[in-house]
Enzyme design. Structure first.
Site, PDB file in Angstrom:
ATOM      1  N   LYS A   1     -12.287  -1.395   7.539  1.00 15.07           N
ATOM      2  CA  LYS A   1     -11.635  -2.236   8.574  1.00 15.07           C
ATOM      3  C   LYS A   1     -11.979  -2.113  10.095  1.00 15.07           C
ATOM      4  O   LYS A   1     -12.620  -2.890  10.576  1.00 15.07           O
ATOM      5  CB  LYS A   1     -10.392  -2.212   8.272  1.00 15.07           C
ATOM      6  CG  LYS A   1      -9.591  -2.691   6.873  1.00 15.07           C
ATOM      7  CD  LYS A   1      -8.563  -1.835   6.755  1.00 15.07           C
ATOM      8  CE  LYS A   1      -8.393  -1.959   5.152  1.00 15.07           C
ATOM      9  NZ  LYS A   1      -8.301  -3.217   4.191  1.00 15.07           N
TER      10      LYS A   1
ATOM     11  N   ASP B   1      -1.391   6.932   6.203  1.00 19.18           N
ATOM     12  CA  ASP B   1      -2.392   5.973   5.507  1.00 19.18           C
ATOM     13  C   ASP B   1      -2.823   5.147   6.675  1.00 19.18           C
ATOM     14  O   ASP B   1      -2.185   3.909   6.839  1.00 19.18           O
ATOM     15  CB  ASP B   1      -1.987   5.269   4.127  1.00 19.18           C
ATOM     16  CG  ASP B   1      -3.276   4.265   3.878  1.00 19.18           C
ATOM     17  OD1 ASP B   1      -3.955   4.103   4.479  1.00 19.18           O
ATOM     18  OD2 ASP B   1      -3.021   3.600   2.866  1.00 19.18           O
TER      19      ASP B   1
ATOM     20  N   TRP C   1       0.688  -1.188   0.072  1.00 17.34           N
ATOM     21  CA  TRP C   1      -0.166  -0.024  -0.110  1.00 17.34           C
ATOM     22  C   TRP C   1       0.917   1.357   0.021  1.00 17.34           C
ATOM     23  O   TRP C   1       0.533   2.262  -0.596  1.00 17.34           O
ATOM     24  CB  TRP C   1      -0.786  -0.003   1.303  1.00 17.34           C
ATOM     25  CG  TRP C   1      -2.000  -0.984   0.753  1.00 17.34           C
ATOM     26  CD1 TRP C   1      -2.399  -1.966   1.461  1.00 17.34           C
ATOM     27  CD2 TRP C   1      -3.322  -0.860  -0.157  1.00 17.34           C
ATOM     28  NE1 TRP C   1      -3.442  -2.977   1.009  1.00 17.34           N
ATOM     29  CE2 TRP C   1      -3.590  -2.141  -0.038  1.00 17.34           C
ATOM     30  CE3 TRP C   1      -3.535  -0.076  -1.284  1.00 17.34           C
ATOM     31  CZ2 TRP C   1      -4.682  -2.330  -0.815  1.00 17.34           C
ATOM     32  CZ3 TRP C   1      -4.450  -0.293  -1.960  1.00 17.34           C
ATOM     33  CH2 TRP C   1      -5.180  -1.658  -1.838  1.00 17.34           C
TER      34      TRP C   1
HETATM   35  N1  PMP Z   1      -4.310   1.489   2.126  1.00 18.44           N
HETATM   36  C1  PMP Z   1      -4.460   0.242   2.994  1.00 18.44           C
HETATM   37  C2  PMP Z   1      -3.281   0.382   4.138  1.00 18.44           C
HETATM   38  C3  PMP Z   1      -5.184  -0.547   2.664  1.00 18.44           C
HETATM   39  O1  PMP Z   1      -5.150  -1.692   3.530  1.00 18.44           O
HETATM   40  C4  PMP Z   1      -6.151  -0.142   1.564  1.00 18.44           C
HETATM   41  C5  PMP Z   1      -7.228  -1.448   1.701  1.00 18.44           C
HETATM   42  N2  PMP Z   1      -7.116  -2.855   1.756  1.00 18.44           N
HETATM   43  C6  PMP Z   1      -6.042   0.630   1.259  1.00 18.44           C
HETATM   44  C7  PMP Z   1      -5.263   1.659   1.318  1.00 18.44           C
HETATM   45  C8  PMP Z   1      -7.116   0.934  -0.136  1.00 18.44           C
HETATM   46  O2  PMP Z   1      -8.444   1.117   0.528  1.00 18.44           O
HETATM   47  P1  PMP Z   1      -9.659   1.380  -0.592  1.00 18.44           P
HETATM   48  O3  PMP Z   1     -10.007   0.289  -1.156  1.00 18.44           O
HETATM   49  O4  PMP Z   1     -10.662   1.898   0.394  1.00 18.44           O
HETATM   50  O5  PMP Z   1      -9.362   2.469  -1.585  1.00 18.44           O
END
Ligand code: PMP
Length: 362
Positions: free
Chosen positions: A197, A173, A107
């Protein structure tokens, strides 16, 4: 414990993830008749008194949970966490158009790739080296440094906030660790998270930003991604995701009832210790992440072969232990144990792992 609890399966999905059971039951009770109105919160105007109260409560509860100072503002946005990969640079990277990134996994890389569309990006540290501190900013004129405190897929987490060789504006994030423990928010300029989450339904994005950072967005910033515009309209620059905000409000309320984030931190630590010690004592399950950066929220682990992994996952499902498969990019097994996962769910997993091991080794 109620009969309902006993019958429950355990959901280890990384997101959308398990929701607190009492919140789901309340949603069910109120769905067609919100507080005796005969209406569903899903079908009333976002400008109605009903919804305005929900929005205000959501903000107040989140402020209380995080002990948020006045000069931090809360935004309820859409597009989950990923849209913030664009919104943050558009709002905060206009002076130097240069962002520092710490890359600890999937991520971090995704956020970095998207930021490249708007600014120059320099990776200041990556992999396990990122945990050696202080991190050098290489004397670069950076608008901010971005990092991912918990890497949901890799199972890597910072157990303390990274230190730098000089003052930097820090952006995080927190999608997969927000509300799992108290946040020393004054160390951050901005934090953001996708809701699915530890907050509520997917699609909602929560942003917490220091007030003095508002008003700096690039002119081309889409109206709905401009933090100042969203706040000027009290989070209603267009029709907000009302149902998701309502559920988030209930989750915040539940967290307060449980004792807040210190209590969550304690429970999450106990759950993680229970699972990691079962893995470390086992002869067939392994987790290769060094102790100093093992994630409390997402615990990836491996079995000796793909065939045994498939068998484990299939038997686990039959036991009511769901969504234990690792991310498609990583394989193996991953147990996500956010706030809503009770300790008895982790205990059920550990019991099953021990039984599986006895049958395979014994
Ligand atoms: N950042 C992290 C740390 C994540 O775990 C996730 C989703 N698993 C995201 C960003 C992306 O999130 P979204 O699908 O809500 O865009």
């Amino acid at each position: 414990m109620t009969a309902d609890d006993l019958n429950r399966v355990y959901n280890f999905c990384s997101g959308p993830a398990a929701m607190p059971r009492p919140v789901m039951q309340r949603v069910q009770r109120e769905l067609t008749d919100y507080q005796g109105s005969g209406l569903s919160i899903m079908e009333v105007s976002h400008r109605s008194e009903f919804f305005l109260q929900v929005l205000e409560q959501a903000e107040q509860h989140l402020r209380t949970l995080l002990d948020l100072p006045e000069h931090y503002r809360i935004l309820f946005m859409q597009g989950g966490a990923s849209l913030q990969f664009s919104a943050v640079p558009l709002n905060l990277a206009q002076r130097h158009k240069h962002i520092g990134f710490i890359d600890t996994g999937y991520w971090s890389k995704a956020a970095q790739r998207e930021a490249l569309r708007y600014a120059k990006v320099t990776c200041l540290a990556s992999g396990f080296d990122a945990f050696r501190q202080p991190i050098s900013t290489q004397n670069l004129p950076l608008d901010y440094v971005h990092y991912t405190p918990n890497e949901t897929i890799d199972g890597i987490e910072f157990h303390s906030i990274p230190e730098f060789d000089r003052d930097v504006l820090l952006v995080a994030d927190m999608s997969s660790c927000i509300l799992s423990e108290p946040i020393p928010i004054e160390r951050f300029g901005l934090v953001y998270a996708g809701a699915q989450k530890n907050i509520g339904p997917a699609g909602l994005g929560v942003v917490i930003v220091r007030e003095d950072l508002l008003g700096l967005a690039a002119e081309v910033t889409p109206r709905l991604l401009n933090y100042s515009t969203v706040l000027e309209h009290n989070n209603m620059a267009n029709t907000p995701p009302t149902f998701a905000i309502y559920v988030a409000q209930l989750v915040f309320e539940w967290l307060l009832e449980q004792g807040g984030l210190l209590e969550m931190a304690h429970r999450n630590k106990c759950k993680a210790e229970l699972l990691y010690s079962a893995i470390d004592q086992s002869a067939i399950f392994t987790n290769n992440i060094p102790q100093f950066c093992r994630s409390r929220m997402n615990v990836p682990f491996q079995l000796p072969s793909e065939a045994v992994t498939r068998q484990f996952l299939s038997l686990a499902e039959q036991r009511g232990l769901h969504h234990l498969q690792g991310h498609r990019s990583a394989g193996g097994i991953r147990a996500s144990i956010y706030n809503a996962m009770p300790e008895r769910g982790v205990q059920a997993l550990v019991d099953f792992m021990r039984e599986f091991e006895r049958q395979h080794v014994g």
